[in-house]
Design an enzyme around this catalytic site. Structure first.
Site, PDB file in Angstrom:
ATOM      1  CD  GLU A  62      39.040 -15.495 125.856  1.00 26.65           C
ATOM      2  OE1 GLU A  62      37.924 -15.034 126.182  1.00 26.65           O
ATOM      3  OE2 GLU A  62      39.186 -16.427 125.064  1.00 26.65           O
ATOM      4  CB  SER A 181      -1.951 -26.297 134.897  1.00 28.34           C
ATOM      5  OG  SER A 181      -2.216 -25.241 133.991  1.00 28.34           O
ATOM      6  NE  ARG A 197       8.076 -17.904 130.079  1.00 29.53           N
ATOM      7  CZ  ARG A 197       6.766 -17.700 130.044  1.00 29.53           C
ATOM      8  NH1 ARG A 197       6.293 -16.483 129.880  1.00 29.53           N
ATOM      9  NH2 ARG A 197       5.936 -18.712 130.170  1.00 29.53           N
ATOM     10  CG  ASP A 213      -2.109 -23.549 130.335  1.00 25.56           C
ATOM     11  OD1 ASP A 213      -3.157 -24.066 130.771  1.00 25.56           O
ATOM     12  OD2 ASP A 213      -0.992 -24.068 130.468  1.00 25.56           O
ATOM     13  CG  LEU A 217       4.347 -18.658 125.254  1.00 31.16           C
ATOM     14  CD1 LEU A 217       4.590 -19.398 123.932  1.00 31.16           C
ATOM     15  CD2 LEU A 217       4.690 -19.569 126.430  1.00 31.16           C
ATOM     16  N   GLY A 281       3.856 -28.002 126.342  1.00 29.42           N
ATOM     17  CA  GLY A 281       3.572 -28.885 127.455  1.00 29.42           C
ATOM     18  C   GLY A 281       4.239 -30.249 127.346  1.00 29.42           C
ATOM     19  CB  ALA A 287       8.699 -34.256 120.960  1.00 36.40           C
TER      20      ALA A 287
HETATM   21  C1  AOF Z   1      35.991 -16.446 123.649  1.00 37.42           C
HETATM   22  N1  AOF Z   1      35.750 -16.110 124.941  1.00 37.42           N
HETATM   23  O1  AOF Z   1      34.410 -15.918 126.713  1.00 37.42           O
HETATM   24  C2  AOF Z   1      33.506 -16.852 124.761  1.00 37.42           C
HETATM   25  C3  AOF Z   1      33.776 -17.256 123.432  1.00 37.42           C
HETATM   26  O2  AOF Z   1      28.192 -13.802 120.169  1.00 37.42           O
HETATM   27  P1  AOF Z   1      29.596 -13.476 120.565  1.00 37.42           P
HETATM   28  O3  AOF Z   1      30.219 -12.415 119.749  1.00 37.42           O
HETATM   29  O4  AOF Z   1      29.718 -13.240 122.041  1.00 37.42           O
HETATM   30  O5  AOF Z   1      30.497 -14.755 120.232  1.00 37.42           O
HETATM   31  C4  AOF Z   1      30.148 -15.989 120.723  1.00 37.42           C
HETATM   32  C5  AOF Z   1      31.082 -17.048 120.170  1.00 37.42           C
HETATM   33  O6  AOF Z   1      32.414 -16.831 120.635  1.00 37.42           O
HETATM   34  C6  AOF Z   1      30.670 -18.414 120.674  1.00 37.42           C
HETATM   35  O7  AOF Z   1      29.830 -19.059 119.757  1.00 37.42           O
HETATM   36  C7  AOF Z   1      31.998 -19.133 120.843  1.00 37.42           C
HETATM   37  O8  AOF Z   1      32.449 -19.699 119.622  1.00 37.42           O
HETATM   38  C8  AOF Z   1      32.907 -17.998 121.243  1.00 37.42           C
HETATM   39  N2  AOF Z   1      32.803 -17.831 122.682  1.00 37.42           N
HETATM   40  N3  AOF Z   1      35.028 -17.059 122.939  1.00 37.42           N
HETATM   41  O9  AOF Z   1      37.066 -16.183 123.136  1.00 37.42           O
HETATM   42  C9  AOF Z   1      34.562 -16.271 125.523  1.00 37.42           C
HETATM   43  N4  AOF Z   1      32.259 -16.988 125.297  1.00 37.42           N
HETATM   44 ZN    ZN Z   2      36.263 -13.865 122.475  1.00 37.82          ZN
END
Ligand code: AOF
Ligand code: ZN
Length: 365
Positions: A62, A181, A197, A213, A217, A281, A287
């Site tokens: 938004e 590997s 990562r 290995d 990480l 691994g 798991a």
């Molecule tokens: C929204 N619009 O595009 C997203 C939302 O770690 P923050 O501050 O970025 O917040 C992440 C949380 O906000 C996420 O856990 C979810 O509940 C919400 N994500 N909300 O209005 C967004 N990505």
């Molecule tokens: Zn938001």
């Protein structure tokens, strides 16, 4: 939960706008945060701005759409409608509160698809309603929930979202008969996995991998330098680490003396970690898969046969075909299948279950 339903029912233009918002959401990356898209329509129903969330720590969808819209008077804003695939957040997290930003701009109407059920960010619809914004919830809600079904499940279970890394031969092996590997997959695959990562908050490997290995990480760039953000290195298992193990090179690591994947995720959650990569691994991968604790898979397949040696995945307790866990291609954040050098890279997510597909009561419709 807040599913305010005021104002006129959704129009054709709003439906199409929400479909566009869902498409845009898929450009984001899976991980700590959900995939979210947003579209702003003018009073004729024409899209005038849009945005999507590019991953944890970046602008919310938004906010990105408001940014693209640029400055407007509150009089102009009052005639605009914002479509968002997720209820605008209430919280001031890493970025500002979307609900407050929308209300401050003076947007007249907000239609969102799925509600944000998290304690941290939920409740944005309430804030918007109180500010006098016309709020409608549930347009294409089932589709929006399906898009983030594993993220929603992970949040509901209060555990990190998980990404499983598998690098294997054509016959599904991660090491030759003698244990060698390095390297089955090519440089392109390894570079790609370093990007995964770098976007993870933790990286999990078993003690067996450490002994076999001695991996660092760390997340590294193609040039070999450290990526700016490093995941917490997590070693899972009981064995005492060998002295001088590369994984223990600095403090940014922890050993969890358990073989239970749920216990590992609970411990990571307690440290505030929302996204963990499962490096390997085979016993660790097995798991997590057996416990249905894998939310996405990055599978790097090299064009070689080994014929003998360690399989990538062991016994999952599947006795008959009908018990097998199914995955499906996932186009979020890039193609679900691509060639990198001579390797094939697949991006997969668990097939949604009937509960994920069920459509809740949908707002005005
Ligand atoms: C929204 N619009 O595009 C997203 C939302 O770690 P923050 O501050 O970025 O917040 C992440 C949380 O906000 C996420 O856990 C979810 O509940 C919400 N994500 N909300 O209005 C967004 N990505
Ligand atoms: Zn938001």
């Amino acid at each position: 939960m807040s599913g305010q339903t005021v104002g006129p029912p959704t129009s054709r233009a709003e439906q199409e706008g929400m479909e566009l918002a869902l498409e845009l959401a898929c450009r984001g990356i899976r991980g700590a945060n959900p995939l979210v898209g947003a579209v702003i329509l003018d009073e004729t129903g024409r899209p005038v701005a849009s945005g999507w969330h590019r991953g944890a720590g970046t602008a919310h969808a938004e906010a990105a759409a408001l940014d693209e819209l640029g400055p407007v008077t509150s009089e102009q804003a009052s005639r605009l409608t914002m479509l968002a695939t997720l209820e605008p957040c209430s919280h001031r997290g890493r970025t500002g509160s979307c609900a407050e930003a929308i209300a401050a701009t003076g947007i007249g109407r907000v239609v969102h698809a799925a509600t944000d059920g998290t304690a941290r960010a939920g409740g944005g619809a309430e804030i918007l309603s109180r500010a006098g914004v016309d709020v409608v919830s549930g347009l294409l809600g089932a589709e929006a929930r399906l898009l983030n079904h594993r993220w929603i499940g992970a949040r509901a279970a209060d555990r990190p979202f998980t990404s499983l890394h598998l690098a294997q031969s054509l016959d599904g092996r991660i090491a030759a008969a003698d244990g060698t590997s390095q390297w089955i997959t090519g440089a392109g695959s390894r570079e790609h996995s370093h990007l995964i990562r770098a976007r993870s908050e933790a990286i999990i490997a078993g003690t067996g991998t450490i002994f076999a290995d001695d991996p660092r990480l760390t997340a590294r760039t193609p040039a070999g330098t450290a990526a700016p953000r490093q995941p917490l290195r997590v070693v899972m298992g009981h064995r005492e680490l060998p002295g001088g193990a590369a994984v223990a090179a600095d403090d940014h690591h922890v050993q969890l003396r358990t073989h239970d994947p749920a216990a590992v995720l609970a411990a990571l959650s307690a440290r505030g970690i929302d996204h963990a990569m499962i490096e390997g691994g085979a016993s660790i991968a097995t798991a997590f898969l057996a416990a249905d604790l894998v939310d996405e898979i990055w599978l790097y397949q090299a064009p070689i046969f080994l014929g003998a040696g360690r399989h990538a995945v062991g016994d999952l307790g599947v006795g008959t075909l009908a018990e097998a866990g199914h995955f499906r291609f996932d186009d979020a954040g890039g193609p679900a299948h691509q060639l990198l050098g001579s390797d094939v890279v697949l991006h997969l997510e668990p097939q949604p279950g009937p509960a994920d597909r069920a459509s809740e009561h949908e707002g005005t419709r």
